[in-house]
Every structure is written in structure tokens, then in C-alpha cells.
Scaffold this active site. Structure first.
Site, PDB file in Angstrom:
ATOM      1  N   HIS A  91      62.710 -13.431 -33.172  1.00 55.36           N
ATOM      2  CA  HIS A  91      63.599 -13.802 -32.070  1.00 55.36           C
ATOM      3  C   HIS A  91      63.181 -13.096 -30.787  1.00 55.36           C
ATOM      4  O   HIS A  91      62.573 -12.018 -30.817  1.00 55.36           O
ATOM      5  CB  HIS A  91      65.051 -13.418 -32.384  1.00 55.36           C
ATOM      6  N   HIS A  95      71.079 -13.955 -37.865  1.00 55.37           N
ATOM      7  CA  HIS A  95      71.065 -12.634 -38.515  1.00 55.37           C
ATOM      8  C   HIS A  95      71.906 -11.642 -37.711  1.00 55.37           C
ATOM      9  O   HIS A  95      72.762 -10.942 -38.259  1.00 55.37           O
ATOM     10  CB  HIS A  95      69.638 -12.104 -38.618  1.00 55.37           C
TER      11      HIS A  95
END
Length: 278
Positions: A230, A178
Site C-alpha cells: 500500500h 488490513h
């Protein structure tokens, strides 16, 4: 003969992009990530699972839509101002210069986007780093009889979570795809309008758009940490790789030297750098 060359170049471009896209799709659909173990006292992988606010599809569609819309608008404007490359006859049909330029820009952007996503996702499957929500998703139960679990590092365990797709995804933390794509799109957009958009009506409008692009990418990266998808280092690595990919794609694939760079980027006839600003 010239027409045949143009057609073959377009066909080859689509073949290359199709091969890259298929390779990326095959990696995402069928590859299995490395089965990494975990430390018993590792608190960084024990955060609760959260739904993501920006999905891969939304991010991809938004990034491409903004880049395509910007490219077409800029090239049409340049063409009307007489700054375009001019029309060209291909197969007996007049192809507008703005369309050719848009094709080249969007093609380069797509090539770089797919390439960097393939490399980024390949890293995910090879490294197999556990996401911050791994414990909540996997609910691991160590095998007490395994010699691999004699120390604090657990290598032999069974995930008791019910959603196997989430368990598989929980092993794909490094790097953040992303963050990589968001900054790739932002940096490419920044470089493109820096080179192509020359409007004296406002000194700050172009830079405001560039700032908005960086801000959007920054938000995407932060959301991945806030939503426990993350670790911060995954996002940092994604940002670095995305920005590097954008610069390399813009300079060596799109080749901005063909597009009338600002005077400060050019050299005079004696080979000296001209530092004047337009």
C-alpha cells in the site's frame, strides 16, 4: 411470548450477519476492480513485489480471538464480583449473565467488523488504485496503436505477468483493509476494557493493554507500506475509517450506556456533568 422474542432476535442477528458476510465474500471472489491506467513516469508503482508477513486470515483470526477471549474473561470476572446482569431463564434453561453479555459484545464487534470490511473492500474495487508493486506484478506493455496512450497517461495496455490473481490484487490498493480492521479491533478493544475493566490493583495495567493494542495495529499498517502492498495514504485512510467504525459500533450498536460508564461520563441528578474519577 418473551422466550419467542429472544429466540427470534438471536435468529435475526445471525441472518443479518450471514447476509453481510455473504455480500463481502461475493465482492471479494467475483467483483472485478476498476481498470485504472498509469503514468509512464510514476515511480510509486514500480517497487518490487514482496510476500506479506500478516495475511488476512491471520489478522482476522488474531483480532477475533483476542476480542472473544477478553470478553469472556472480563464478563466471567464481573459476574463473580456481582457486577453482571444476572442469569435468565430461556426455553427452560438458565442462561448465565456473562454468556448473554459476551454474546452482545462479540455480536456487536462482528457486525462492525464485517460492515467496515465490506465498505472498505467496496472502495477498493470502485477506485482501483494501483499498488506500489503493480509494475513488477503486471509487467504492463502499452498498446502503441491506441489513441488512449498518446499522452503520458497509459490507459490501454496488456499485463504480461503470469499470476492473474496477483495482477487483480495489484489494483486494490485504496484503502488498506488490513489497516482498517487492525485499528477497528484495537479501538473497540480499548473502549471495551476502558468501560468494563475496573481493577484497583494497578493503575497502568489497563492502559498498557490499550497501548499494546494500538502498537499492534500500528505495526500492521507500517508493514503494509514496508512490504509494498500500500501507499502511505492508503494506510492512513484505512486507519481513519477503522477507528471511526469502531467508535460508531461501540457507541451505537453495543451502546455502552448500559454497562455502567465511569463517573466522569455520567451526569448527576441536576443534569450537570460529574467530573469525579473513580
Amino acid at each position: 411470548m418473551a422466550v419467542d422474542k429472544v429466540i427470534w432476535k438471536i435468529v435475526l442477528d445471525f441472518v443479518v450477519l450471514a447476509c453481510l458476510a455473504i455480500s463481502l465474500l461475493a465482492l471479494v471472489l467475483w467483483a472485478e476492480p476498476y481498470q485504472r491506467g498509469y503514468f509512464i513516469n510514476d515511480e510509486s508503482i514500480r517497487l518490487p513485489f514482496k510476500e506479506q508477513t500478516v495475511s488476512e486470515v491471520v489478522l482476522g483470526v488474531l483480532g477475533f480471538a483476542i476480542m472473544i477471549a477478553t470478553t469472556v474473561a472480563v464478563e466471567v470476572m464481573r459476574d463473580k464480583q456481582g457486577k453482571g446482569i444476572g442469569d435468565k431463564f430461556i426455553c427452560g434453561t438458565t442462561v448465565p449473565g456473562w454468556l448473554r453479555e459476551s454474546y452482545a459484545t462479540v455480536g456487536a464487534f462482528t457486525f462492525g467488523a464485517v460492515s467496515q470490511q465490506f465498505i472498505c473492500n467496496l472502495g477498493k474495487y470502485v477506485v482501483g488504485r494501483l499498488r506500489p508493486n503493480f509494475y513488477d506484478v503486471c509487467r504492463p506493455v502499452p498498446n502503441t496503436d491506441s489513441v488512449l496512450n498518446e499522452f503520458a497517461y497509459i490507459q490501454n495496455y496488456t499485463c504480461t505477468g503470469s499470476d492473474h490473481s496477483l495482477i487483480r490484487d495489484a489494483r486494490l490498493s485504496f484503502p488498506s483493509a488490513h489497516s482498517s480492521f487492525s485499528l477497528y479491533a484495537a479501538v473497540f478493544f480499548i473502549c471495551y476494557i476502558q468501560v468494563k475493566v475496573k481493577w484497583r490493583g494497578s493503575k497502568l495495567l489497563r492502559h498498557t493493554l490499550q497501548f499494546a493494542a494500538v502498537l499492534g495495529a500500528w505495526y500492521v499498517g507500517l508493514s503494509r507500506v514496508v512490504e509494498h502492498k500500500h501507499h502511505w495514504s492508503d494506510v492512513a485512510a484505512g486507519f481513519l475509517f477503522g477507528a471511526t467504525s469502531a467508535v460508531l459500533t461501540f457507541v451505537y450498536v453495543l451502546k455502552p450506556k448500559n454497562y455502567g460508564l465511569p463517573t466522569s461520563w455520567q451526569t448527576d441528578r441536576d443534569g450537570r456533568t460529574d467530573g469525579r474519577a473513580r
